[in-house]
Each structure stands twice: as C-alpha cells, then as structure tokens.
Motif scaffolding. Structure first.
Motif, mmCIF file in Angstrom:
data_model
loop_
_atom_site.group_PDB
_atom_site.id
_atom_site.type_symbol
_atom_site.label_atom_id
_atom_site.label_comp_id
_atom_site.label_asym_id
_atom_site.label_seq_id
_atom_site.Cartn_x
_atom_site.Cartn_y
_atom_site.Cartn_z
ATOM 1 N N GLY A 123 0.848 -1.125 0.133
ATOM 2 C CA GLY A 123 0.003 0.036 -0.092
ATOM 3 C C GLY A 123 0.868 1.103 0.013
ATOM 4 O O GLY A 123 0.387 2.454 -0.332
ATOM 5 N N ARG A 124 2.047 1.319 0.181
ATOM 6 C CA ARG A 124 2.827 2.577 0.203
ATOM 7 C C ARG A 124 4.515 2.086 0.302
ATOM 8 O O ARG A 124 4.518 0.903 0.233
ATOM 9 N N VAL A 147 -5.049 1.611 1.666
ATOM 10 C CA VAL A 147 -3.948 2.011 0.888
ATOM 11 C C VAL A 147 -3.694 1.014 -0.009
ATOM 12 O O VAL A 147 -3.393 1.537 -1.324
ATOM 13 N N VAL A 197 0.529 -9.992 7.493
ATOM 14 C CA VAL A 197 1.290 -11.110 7.342
ATOM 15 C C VAL A 197 1.737 -12.049 8.492
ATOM 16 O O VAL A 197 2.307 -12.920 8.437
ATOM 17 N N ASN A 200 7.360 -8.376 1.347
ATOM 18 C CA ASN A 200 7.836 -6.820 1.545
ATOM 19 C C ASN A 200 7.786 -6.331 3.002
ATOM 20 O O ASN A 200 8.221 -5.397 3.584
ATOM 21 N N ILE A 245 12.033 -9.146 1.250
ATOM 22 C CA ILE A 245 12.823 -7.634 1.617
ATOM 23 C C ILE A 245 13.177 -7.691 2.916
ATOM 24 O O ILE A 245 12.484 -7.640 3.921
ATOM 25 N N THR A 246 14.433 -8.044 3.230
ATOM 26 C CA THR A 246 15.055 -8.026 4.655
ATOM 27 C C THR A 246 15.804 -6.604 5.111
ATOM 28 O O THR A 246 15.115 -5.747 4.932
ATOM 29 N N PRO A 305 19.428 2.257 4.465
ATOM 30 C CA PRO A 305 18.283 3.255 4.578
ATOM 31 C C PRO A 305 17.692 3.724 3.192
ATOM 32 O O PRO A 305 18.331 3.916 2.129
ATOM 33 N N THR A 331 11.862 6.129 2.207
ATOM 34 C CA THR A 331 10.542 5.997 3.044
ATOM 35 C C THR A 331 10.748 6.170 4.426
ATOM 36 O O THR A 331 9.970 6.487 5.169
ATOM 37 N N ALA A 332 12.180 6.037 4.818
ATOM 38 C CA ALA A 332 12.576 6.261 6.226
ATOM 39 C C ALA A 332 12.687 7.809 6.678
ATOM 40 O O ALA A 332 12.261 7.955 8.041
ATOM 41 N N ARG A 357 10.188 9.365 9.146
ATOM 42 C CA ARG A 357 10.228 8.889 10.462
ATOM 43 C C ARG A 357 11.286 9.630 11.221
ATOM 44 O O ARG A 357 11.652 9.532 12.657
HETATM 45 N N1 LIG Z 1 12.649 2.021 5.088
HETATM 46 C C1 LIG Z 1 13.900 1.534 5.161
HETATM 47 O O1 LIG Z 1 14.913 2.426 5.390
HETATM 48 C C2 LIG Z 1 14.222 0.164 5.332
HETATM 49 C C3 LIG Z 1 15.492 -0.278 5.646
HETATM 50 C C4 LIG Z 1 15.729 -1.561 5.458
HETATM 51 C C5 LIG Z 1 14.712 -2.463 5.280
HETATM 52 N N2 LIG Z 1 13.294 -1.987 5.027
HETATM 53 C C6 LIG Z 1 12.460 -2.933 4.917
HETATM 54 O O2 LIG Z 1 11.453 -2.829 3.880
HETATM 55 C C7 LIG Z 1 10.274 -3.071 3.716
HETATM 56 C C8 LIG Z 1 9.438 -2.039 3.361
HETATM 57 O O3 LIG Z 1 9.753 -0.780 4.083
HETATM 58 P P1 LIG Z 1 9.091 0.553 3.748
HETATM 59 O O4 LIG Z 1 9.835 1.572 4.376
HETATM 60 O O5 LIG Z 1 8.373 0.642 2.555
HETATM 61 O O6 LIG Z 1 7.972 0.443 5.070
HETATM 62 P P2 LIG Z 1 6.408 1.112 5.248
HETATM 63 O O7 LIG Z 1 6.347 1.369 6.589
HETATM 64 O O8 LIG Z 1 6.655 2.732 4.359
HETATM 65 O O9 LIG Z 1 5.525 0.583 4.639
HETATM 66 C C9 LIG Z 1 5.185 -0.826 5.178
HETATM 67 C C10 LIG Z 1 3.856 -1.273 4.386
HETATM 68 O O10 LIG Z 1 3.566 -2.684 5.105
HETATM 69 C C11 LIG Z 1 2.161 -2.515 5.743
HETATM 70 N N3 LIG Z 1 2.325 -3.418 7.058
HETATM 71 C C12 LIG Z 1 2.604 -3.271 8.258
HETATM 72 N N4 LIG Z 1 2.206 -4.125 9.058
HETATM 73 C C13 LIG Z 1 1.857 -5.316 8.393
HETATM 74 C C14 LIG Z 1 1.280 -6.273 8.531
HETATM 75 N N5 LIG Z 1 1.169 -6.946 9.823
HETATM 76 N N6 LIG Z 1 0.683 -7.083 7.257
HETATM 77 C C15 LIG Z 1 0.660 -6.614 6.231
HETATM 78 N N7 LIG Z 1 1.258 -5.460 5.782
HETATM 79 C C16 LIG Z 1 1.628 -4.678 6.866
HETATM 80 C C17 LIG Z 1 2.007 -1.108 6.268
HETATM 81 O O11 LIG Z 1 0.391 -0.599 6.053
HETATM 82 C C18 LIG Z 1 2.474 -0.392 4.975
HETATM 83 O O12 LIG Z 1 1.885 -0.159 3.762
HETATM 84 C C19 LIG Z 1 10.132 -3.627 5.156
HETATM 85 O O13 LIG Z 1 10.421 -4.742 5.194
HETATM 86 C C20 LIG Z 1 11.247 -3.036 6.056
HETATM 87 O O14 LIG Z 1 11.546 -3.492 7.326
HETATM 88 C C21 LIG Z 1 13.191 -0.647 5.071
#
Ligand SMILES: NC(=O)c1ccc[n+]([C@@H]2O[C@H](COP(=O)([O-])OP(=O)(O)OC[C@H]3O[C@@H](n4cnc5c(N)ncnc54)[C@H](O)[C@@H]3O)[C@@H](O)[C@H]2O)c1
Length: 259
Positions: A26-27, A53, A75, A101, A151-152, A199, A202-203, A206
């Motif tokens: 969704g995002r 979303v 999930v 993801n 996606i780890t 990083p 999207t981070a 936050r």
């Molecule tokens: N953003 C970073 O810097 C970063 C770095 C390393 C890894 N990651 C990983 O990349 C992946 C995506 O990250 P992002 O930044 O796009 O995250 P995000 O928080 O922007 O988006 C996550 C999405 O997952 C959904 N979600 C949350 N919990 C859920 C659940 N229990 N079941 C189904 N959907 C759920 C949320 O509603 C949201 O739409 C994640 O696995 C995250 O751990 C992110």
C-alpha cells in the motif's frame, strides 16, 4: 542532493503473463514494487494490512481490476496467506511471484523491550516469511515456476547500528529462511532470494532533519536509496531472467557494509 529523487516504474523487465502478490504493497517499497511489475505487463495483487492504501494503489494501476487488485493481508496470519492464494488463483489461475515486503521496525531501548514486543516483531518480519514461503512454495512447485523475493535489511546482516535487537534478529532470520527455501526448492523452477537494504527514502518521514543528515553523512553513497532502485532490483530477482539467483541476498546499502 535532491531529496525528492525517485525513479519511476519503467517496466524494464517483462512480466507478461505473470501474476504477483506483494505484501505491504500500500505504500513505500511495496507500492514501488507493485508499480514496477505492473509496468512490465504483470498482473498484481496489492496486499496490505491497511486495505484502503492497497485499494488506492491497485485502483491507480487499473481501476477495472483486470490487472490489479487489492487484498487485505496481515502477514502475521497464516489464514490470510491461504485466502490470498485462493483469491488470486480464483481470479488469474496461479501465483508466479511473491514479494514478502511487509515489515515493521520499532526502536525501543534494549532494556525496555518486553518478551511480547520481541515476539511481535519476529512475527511480522520473520515468521511471515516462513508462512508465505511454506504456502506459496507448494503452489509454485506444482506449477514448475515461481519467484519469491524477501525484503530483509542491512540490520539482519550487521546487527544494526540504529535498529533494535528484535528487528535485526528477525531480519537475519528472514535471510536464513531465504537460504533454506532456496535450497528446498532448487531445481524445481522456483527461486527464493532476498534484498538487504540500507536506509531507504521511505524512512525519512520517521526521522528528524538532523538524523537524516547524519545518515547521509554515514552512507558512502551520500544518500538514501530511492524506492525505484529497490523496485528495479526486486524486478530482476522476480523476472524470468533472474533464474540463476538461488538463495542470494543482494546488498543495497550504498557502501555501508561491504563483504
Ligand atoms: N525504510 C527503510 O529504511 C528500510 C531499510 C531496510 C529494510 N526495510 C524493509 O523494507 C520493507 C518496506 O519498508 P518501507 O520503508 O516501505 O515500509 P513502510 O512502513 O513505508 O510500509 C510498510 C507497509 O507494510 C504494511 N504493513 C505493516 N504491517 C503489516 C502487516 N502485519 N501485514 C501486512 N502489511 C503490513 C503497512 O501498512 C505499509 O503499507 C520492510 O520490510 C522494512 O523492514 C526498510
């Protein structure tokens, strides 16, 4: 550095005739991956715990629902994966690609992490990968074709610098599950691989401006990864042409961790 730097989905890889499920679509990264696969001609089930979303993304890809559909999927729930499998096979006949993801990071000071919070993070980031691989591997094996991309995180490789221990451990577990299922399925036409991002753009939402500047100074590439970059790498692993990646973890960390 242009903080709005993004790469649009360009469909560099062909997904004609393929159907995909993306969790957390969704995002963020999941949305970008869904757009990339759809741009390559694939049919995409955009799933998320937040159905609204997912509906917004799927509706923007194809309002008719012929090539994109939204599904509610938490999930943490095995039943939700089974329902998604039924829904997609009912609509499009098969699932060729699954991108695990959805994930969640919580920065709790180490001494304040409760056993319940530890378990909750493991459920979202690691057990989810097990449930998804367990379910879809059987479907894909029967079809003789499949691509699973998990996606780890860099935190799962180096223990994390700012990440909490439960997040780092859960992502390390997801990398090991990738290796396990890759070997379990090797030679069946089904591949399982992972991406370990540092990083991502999207981070930024936050983080404070000071934290963003600190990350940019620490990353040798000098910036966060754009979601379009991880979507492109995911597309490679998810494509027909990615068939010789077996249990790999692609490092996408801008040089933060070299091995
Ligand atoms: N953003 C970073 O810097 C970063 C770095 C390393 C890894 N990651 C990983 O990349 C992946 C995506 O990250 P992002 O930044 O796009 O995250 P995000 O928080 O922007 O988006 C996550 C999405 O997952 C959904 N979600 C949350 N919990 C859920 C659940 N229990 N079941 C189904 N959907 C759920 C949320 O509603 C949201 O739409 C994640 O696995 C995250 O751990 C992110």
């Amino acid at each position: 550095m242009d903080e709005t730097f993004q790469l649009p989905a360009n469909g560099s890889f062909s997904f004609a005739g393929r159907t995909a499920l993306v969790t957390g679509g969704g995002r963020g990264v999941g949305e970008a991956v869904a757009r990339e696969i759809h741009a390559g001609g694939g049919r995409v089930a955009v799933s998320d715990i937040d159905l609204a979303v997912a509906q917004a993304v799927a509706g923007s890809l194809d309002a008719t629902g012929a090539t994109a559909v939204a599904l509610p999927l938490d999930v943490r729930e095995k039943d939700h994966f089974l329902t998604a499998l039924d829904a997609i096979t009912g609509r499009w006949g098969k699932v060729d690609i699954v991108v695990n993801n959805a994930g969640f990071a919580k920065r709790t000071p180490t001494q304040e992490i409760s056993p319940e919070e530890f378990d909750a993070i493991v459920q979202i980031n690691m057990r989810s990968v097990f449930l998804s691989c367990q379910i879809f591997s059987e479907h894909m094996r029967a079809n003789g074709y499949g691509r699973i991309v998990n996606i780890t995180s860099l935190a799962g490789q180096n223990g994390g610098t700012v990440a909490s221990p439960h997040y780092a451990a859960s992502k390390a577990g997801a990398i090991m599950l990738t290796k396990y299922f890759a070997r379990y399925l090797a030679g069946t036409g089904v591949t399982v691989n992972a991406i370990a991002p540092g990083p991502i753009d999207t981070a930024k939402a936050r983080l404070s401006p000071e934290q963003i500047a600190r990350v940019e100074a620490e990353v040798p590439a000098g910036r966060f990864m754009a979601v379009g970059e991880i979507a492109a790498a995911t597309a490679l692993l998810a494509s027909d042409r990615g068939g010789f990646f077996v249990g790999a973890t692609l490092d996408m960390n801008g040089g933060l961790y070299l091995r």
